[in-house]
Design an enzyme around this catalytic site. Structure first.
Site, PDB file in Angstrom:
ATOM      1  N   LYS A 137      12.932 -54.293 -10.174  1.00 20.05           N
ATOM      2  CA  LYS A 137      14.184 -53.879 -10.819  1.00 20.05           C
ATOM      3  C   LYS A 137      14.796 -55.149 -11.402  1.00 20.05           C
ATOM      4  O   LYS A 137      15.461 -55.918 -10.701  1.00 20.05           O
ATOM      5  CB  LYS A 137      15.116 -53.230  -9.777  1.00 20.05           C
ATOM      6  CG  LYS A 137      16.080 -52.195 -10.338  1.00 20.05           C
ATOM      7  CD  LYS A 137      17.015 -52.711 -11.393  1.00 20.05           C
ATOM      8  CE  LYS A 137      18.161 -53.492 -10.800  1.00 20.05           C
ATOM      9  NZ  LYS A 137      19.001 -54.142 -11.840  1.00 20.05           N
ATOM     10  N   PRO A 138      14.535 -55.396 -12.703  1.00 14.41           N
ATOM     11  CA  PRO A 138      15.102 -56.609 -13.296  1.00 14.41           C
ATOM     12  C   PRO A 138      16.600 -56.446 -13.511  1.00 14.41           C
ATOM     13  O   PRO A 138      17.124 -55.328 -13.507  1.00 14.41           O
ATOM     14  CB  PRO A 138      14.381 -56.705 -14.650  1.00 14.41           C
ATOM     15  CG  PRO A 138      13.984 -55.303 -14.982  1.00 14.41           C
ATOM     16  CD  PRO A 138      13.769 -54.597 -13.671  1.00 14.41           C
ATOM     17  N   VAL A 196      20.796 -57.471 -17.502  1.00  8.21           N
ATOM     18  CA  VAL A 196      21.003 -58.440 -18.591  1.00  8.21           C
ATOM     19  C   VAL A 196      19.656 -58.832 -19.214  1.00  8.21           C
ATOM     20  O   VAL A 196      19.579 -59.171 -20.396  1.00  8.21           O
ATOM     21  CB  VAL A 196      21.748 -59.687 -18.047  1.00  8.21           C
ATOM     22  CG1 VAL A 196      21.931 -60.749 -19.121  1.00  8.21           C
ATOM     23  CG2 VAL A 196      23.093 -59.279 -17.454  1.00  8.21           C
ATOM     24  N   THR A 224      25.934 -59.390  -3.346  1.00 13.46           N
ATOM     25  CA  THR A 224      24.931 -58.322  -3.418  1.00 13.46           C
ATOM     26  C   THR A 224      23.880 -58.513  -2.325  1.00 13.46           C
ATOM     27  O   THR A 224      23.417 -57.540  -1.723  1.00 13.46           O
ATOM     28  CB  THR A 224      24.269 -58.290  -4.812  1.00 13.46           C
ATOM     29  OG1 THR A 224      25.305 -58.148  -5.786  1.00 13.46           O
ATOM     30  CG2 THR A 224      23.302 -57.143  -4.946  1.00 13.46           C
ATOM     31  N   GLU A 237      17.358 -64.786  -1.768  1.00 12.18           N
ATOM     32  CA  GLU A 237      17.633 -66.103  -2.359  1.00 12.18           C
ATOM     33  C   GLU A 237      18.954 -65.947  -3.102  1.00 12.18           C
ATOM     34  O   GLU A 237      19.015 -65.257  -4.117  1.00 12.18           O
ATOM     35  CB  GLU A 237      16.463 -66.491  -3.278  1.00 12.18           C
ATOM     36  CG  GLU A 237      16.321 -67.979  -3.459  1.00 12.18           C
ATOM     37  CD  GLU A 237      17.047 -68.456  -4.676  1.00 12.18           C
ATOM     38  OE1 GLU A 237      18.222 -68.855  -4.525  1.00 12.18           O
ATOM     39  OE2 GLU A 237      16.460 -68.417  -5.763  1.00 12.18           O
ATOM     40  N   GLY A 239      23.328 -67.551  -3.517  1.00 10.38           N
ATOM     41  CA  GLY A 239      24.084 -68.561  -4.258  1.00 10.38           C
ATOM     42  C   GLY A 239      23.862 -69.976  -3.758  1.00 10.38           C
ATOM     43  O   GLY A 239      23.200 -70.210  -2.745  1.00 10.38           O
ATOM     44  N   CYS A 289      21.168 -71.233  -9.431  1.00 13.41           N
ATOM     45  CA  CYS A 289      21.497 -71.378  -8.010  1.00 13.41           C
ATOM     46  C   CYS A 289      21.223 -72.794  -7.546  1.00 13.41           C
ATOM     47  O   CYS A 289      21.803 -73.249  -6.577  1.00 13.41           O
ATOM     48  CB  CYS A 289      20.701 -70.369  -7.189  1.00 13.41           C
ATOM     49  SG  CYS A 289      18.933 -70.516  -7.438  1.00 13.41           S
ATOM     50  N   GLU A 316      30.841 -70.868  -5.995  1.00 13.41           N
ATOM     51  CA  GLU A 316      29.780 -70.990  -6.993  1.00 13.41           C
ATOM     52  C   GLU A 316      30.327 -70.490  -8.330  1.00 13.41           C
ATOM     53  O   GLU A 316      30.699 -69.319  -8.462  1.00 13.41           O
ATOM     54  CB  GLU A 316      28.561 -70.155  -6.589  1.00 13.41           C
ATOM     55  CG  GLU A 316      27.403 -70.364  -7.545  1.00 13.41           C
ATOM     56  CD  GLU A 316      26.174 -69.551  -7.192  1.00 13.41           C
ATOM     57  OE1 GLU A 316      26.316 -68.352  -6.886  1.00 13.41           O
ATOM     58  OE2 GLU A 316      25.066 -70.115  -7.236  1.00 13.41           O
ATOM     59  N   GLY A 329      20.953 -67.686   1.815  1.00  7.93           N
ATOM     60  CA  GLY A 329      19.873 -66.724   1.926  1.00  7.93           C
ATOM     61  C   GLY A 329      19.053 -66.775   3.186  1.00  7.93           C
ATOM     62  O   GLY A 329      19.363 -67.493   4.136  1.00  7.93           O
TER      63      GLY A 329
HETATM   64  P1  ADP Z   1      24.923 -61.383 -10.850  1.00  6.97           P
HETATM   65  O1  ADP Z   1      26.357 -61.236 -10.449  1.00  6.97           O
HETATM   66  O2  ADP Z   1      24.510 -62.782 -11.014  1.00  6.97           O
HETATM   67  O3  ADP Z   1      24.479 -60.463 -11.939  1.00  6.97           O
HETATM   68  P2  ADP Z   1      23.927 -59.630  -8.835  1.00  6.97           P
HETATM   69  O4  ADP Z   1      23.674 -59.978  -7.429  1.00  6.97           O
HETATM   70  O5  ADP Z   1      24.994 -58.655  -9.130  1.00  6.97           O
HETATM   71  O6  ADP Z   1      24.106 -61.004  -9.561  1.00  6.97           O
HETATM   72  O7  ADP Z   1      22.609 -59.074  -9.517  1.00  6.97           O
HETATM   73  C1  ADP Z   1      21.304 -59.458  -9.159  1.00  6.97           C
HETATM   74  C2  ADP Z   1      20.413 -58.229  -9.209  1.00  6.97           C
HETATM   75  O8  ADP Z   1      20.864 -57.294  -8.220  1.00  6.97           O
HETATM   76  C3  ADP Z   1      20.447 -57.474 -10.524  1.00  6.97           C
HETATM   77  O9  ADP Z   1      19.150 -56.959 -10.786  1.00  6.97           O
HETATM   78  C4  ADP Z   1      21.434 -56.362 -10.248  1.00  6.97           C
HETATM   79  O10 ADP Z   1      21.287 -55.235 -11.080  1.00  6.97           O
HETATM   80  C5  ADP Z   1      21.085 -56.028  -8.822  1.00  6.97           C
HETATM   81  N1  ADP Z   1      22.144 -55.357  -8.058  1.00  6.97           N
HETATM   82  C6  ADP Z   1      23.487 -55.387  -8.261  1.00  6.97           C
HETATM   83  N2  ADP Z   1      24.117 -54.656  -7.314  1.00  6.97           N
HETATM   84  C7  ADP Z   1      23.164 -54.154  -6.493  1.00  6.97           C
HETATM   85  C8  ADP Z   1      23.160 -53.345  -5.311  1.00  6.97           C
HETATM   86  N3  ADP Z   1      24.301 -52.888  -4.779  1.00  6.97           N
HETATM   87  N4  ADP Z   1      21.987 -53.049  -4.724  1.00  6.97           N
HETATM   88  C9  ADP Z   1      20.830 -53.512  -5.228  1.00  6.97           C
HETATM   89  N5  ADP Z   1      20.755 -54.278  -6.333  1.00  6.97           N
HETATM   90  C10 ADP Z   1      21.892 -54.607  -6.962  1.00  6.97           C
END
Ligand code: ADP
Length: 500
Positions: free
Chosen positions: A190-191, A194, A246, A264, A266, A298, A401, A474
């Site tokens: 799941k990329p 962005v 997250t 992994e 902040g 990071c 961060e 992490g």
């Molecule tokens: P950033 O704020 O740098 O975008 P995130 O931690 O929000 O960092 O995002 C990193 C990845 O985690 C992204 O692929 C994002 O879509 C995903 N993500 C965001 N919220 C959740 C969640 N509640 N559960 C699983 N994946 C998530």
């Protein structure tokens, strides 16, 4: 509505601004079951391009089912057979490395120089991880129980979810995907919302290389898609790089099902300059630590700790070096600092600059301008490399961060004080120090509460060295000779005594 991305800037035909990209489920391109899509955003032009499926829980479920049914046969292949898939894939990635690097520039605004550097290691890493899996082995143990034989094997964990961030999408995906696949797991990626297209392209090349359907899938979407994957009972392990907030949510969810995670998160790296350092090299290291990837890393060296005897000299040199860095189009080879990746990221970083101005003990040393007009740029998401002196440990700039080209500088008077300031952070990912004294280098580096220490260098990385953090940075580590630990279980076997 933002303007469409100008096609002359795309400058290569693979990236059609009007293209509808597909997820990859069961080896096939797939749209979301409900037809939902979102768009990519080029942060330099501030324009939208491409249409990418917004996965729902139903789409995630399809991907997990495909992975579950493909994984046992994949795990039953020998690592040597798996190596052949990886070799074909690596060949295709080599051919398409520039394309994949450029897609990332259109997604996150980082310089082509940086994205090409990271992506240039990918084909070799695919091969390295697969070769390395051919040597993965258990152990034969002499047990305490007489007459018994005992041994261990390493078995894949099953279905792995790889959830990745936008700041270095392909490299950070590879850290999870290559060892997990090579060890016999099926992986669902799941990329970040962005940067979805670079990942889709990498996995399209895997499909072209002949990987069996379901062994690698891509589901695209934002946090909801990620959460659906994390919560799916068919997922056995989560490899995640992203924010600490997250990461905590994922850890909580994984704890409920007792599944393993590698997180992994902040960082707030301390870059420590001692009075005996080679100041030319140290200042270069500080510049890299603050500005690489416009600070959206990071492993940024966002805290600069300088011995009081060399502080004025370091500040003078640093200010000069930062002011000389060209801001501009990240596709241009002479650009040192590109835009921030998105409007929310830009707003967040600008918020920190505003907060710094309101902190009485915080003093601006370099930079501070942001936005198109103040910087004389045609486009808007730029932040000038900036350094504040932050004497107060409670300063938000010193603690949080920021993920932008913003450093917080503080002086110290002894080795003990440097260590104390470096370790005051809630994070513990990377740290570095600059000194000519080997004894000091060893002693201070051992006292830093971080996963990675750089001595007289910054940001060195190699696929055969581990990377991972402590505290709020992490759990577990990626890459390195132990890379399969995170994606395999150790299974113990006992054979009782022979019959008399
Ligand atoms: P950033 O704020 O740098 O975008 P995130 O931690 O929000 O960092 O995002 C990193 C990845 O985690 C992204 O692929 C994002 O879509 C995903 N993500 C965001 N919220 C959740 C969640 N509640 N559960 C699983 N994946 C998530």
């Amino acid at each position: 509505m933002p303007p469409a991305l100008s096609s002359d800037r795309m400058r290569f035909p693979e990236l059609d601004p009007e293209r509808r990209y597909g997820m990859i489920i069961g080896g096939m391109a797939a749209q979301a079951a409900d037809g939902a899509v979102f768009r990519c955003f080029d942060p330099f032009e501030e324009s939208e391009w491409g249409y990418v499926p917004e996965a729902s829980a139903e789409d995630v479920d399809r991907a997990v089912r495909a992975a579950r049914s493909a994984q046992p046969a994949w795990a039953a292949t020998s690592p040597f057979e798996r190596l052949r898939y990886f070799q074909r894939w690596a060949g295709l990635v080599r051919e398409h490395a520039t394309e994949i690097a450029r897609i990332q520039v259109h997604e996150n605004g980082k310089t082509l120089r940086e994205m090409a550097g990271a992506t240039g290691t990918i084909a070799n890493a695919i091969e390295l991880c697969a070769h390395y899996a051919t040597m993965m082995h258990g152990e034969t143990v002499t047990p305490a129980v007489p007459g018994h034989h005992a041994w261990t094997t390493r078995v894949p964990v099953g279905v792995v979810a790889a959830i990745t961030p936008w700041n270095n999408p392909i490299l950070l995906l590879g850290w999870k995907l290559f060892p997990a696949l090579a060890a016999g797991n099926a992986v669902i990626v799941k990329p970040s919302e962005v940067t979805p297209v670079s990942t889709i392209r990498l996995v399209e090349l895997a499909v072209e290389a002949g990987f069996p359907p379901g062994v690698i899938s891509v589901v695209t979407g934002a946090g909801a898609a990620g959460a659906a994957l994390v919560e799916h009972p068919g997922v056995d392990k989560i490899g995640f790089t992203g924010s600490t907030a997250t990461g905590r949510l994922i850890a909580r969810s994984a704890a409920g099902r007792l599944i393993r995670t590698t997180l992994e998160l902040g960082g707030k790296g301390a870059n420590i300059v001692f009075a005996d350092a080679d100041l030319d090299r140290a200042v270069q290291g500080i510049v890299v630590g603050i500005t690489a990837g416009a600070g959206q890393a990071c492993n940024a060296g966002s805290r600069v700790l300088v011995h009081q005897d060399v502080k004025d000299e370091v500040v003078t040199r640093l200010t000069r070096a930062l002011a000389a860095l060209p801001l501009g189009d990240p596709l241009d080879s002479d650009t040192a600092v590109g835009p921030l990746a998105s409007r929310p990221q830009f707003a967040k970083v600008c918020g920190y600059l505003g907060a710094a101005d309101a902190e009485p003990s915080t003093r601006l040393l370099a930079g501070g301008r942001h936005g198109a007009e103040p910087l004389g740029m045609a486009h808007g998401l730029f932040v000038e490399p900036t350094v504040y002196e932050t004497a107060d440990p409670r300063s938000r700039l010193r603690r949080e961060e920021i993920f932008g080209p913003v450093g917080s500088l503080v002086s110290f008077s002894s080795d003990d004080e440097a260590v104390q300031i470096a370790n005051e952070s809630e994070y513990g990912l990377v740290g570095g120090l600059w000194t000519r004294d080997l004894g000091r280098a060893r002693q201070v580096s051992e006292r830093l509460d971080v996963g990675v220490v750089w001595i007289n260098t910054w940001r060195a990385f190699s696929w055969n060295m581990p990377f991972g953090g402590r505290k709020s940075s992490g759990v577990g580590h990626e890459t390195g000779v132990d890379m399969f630990d995170e994606y395999t279980h150790v299974k113990a076997y006992w054979l009782g005594p022979d019959e008399d």
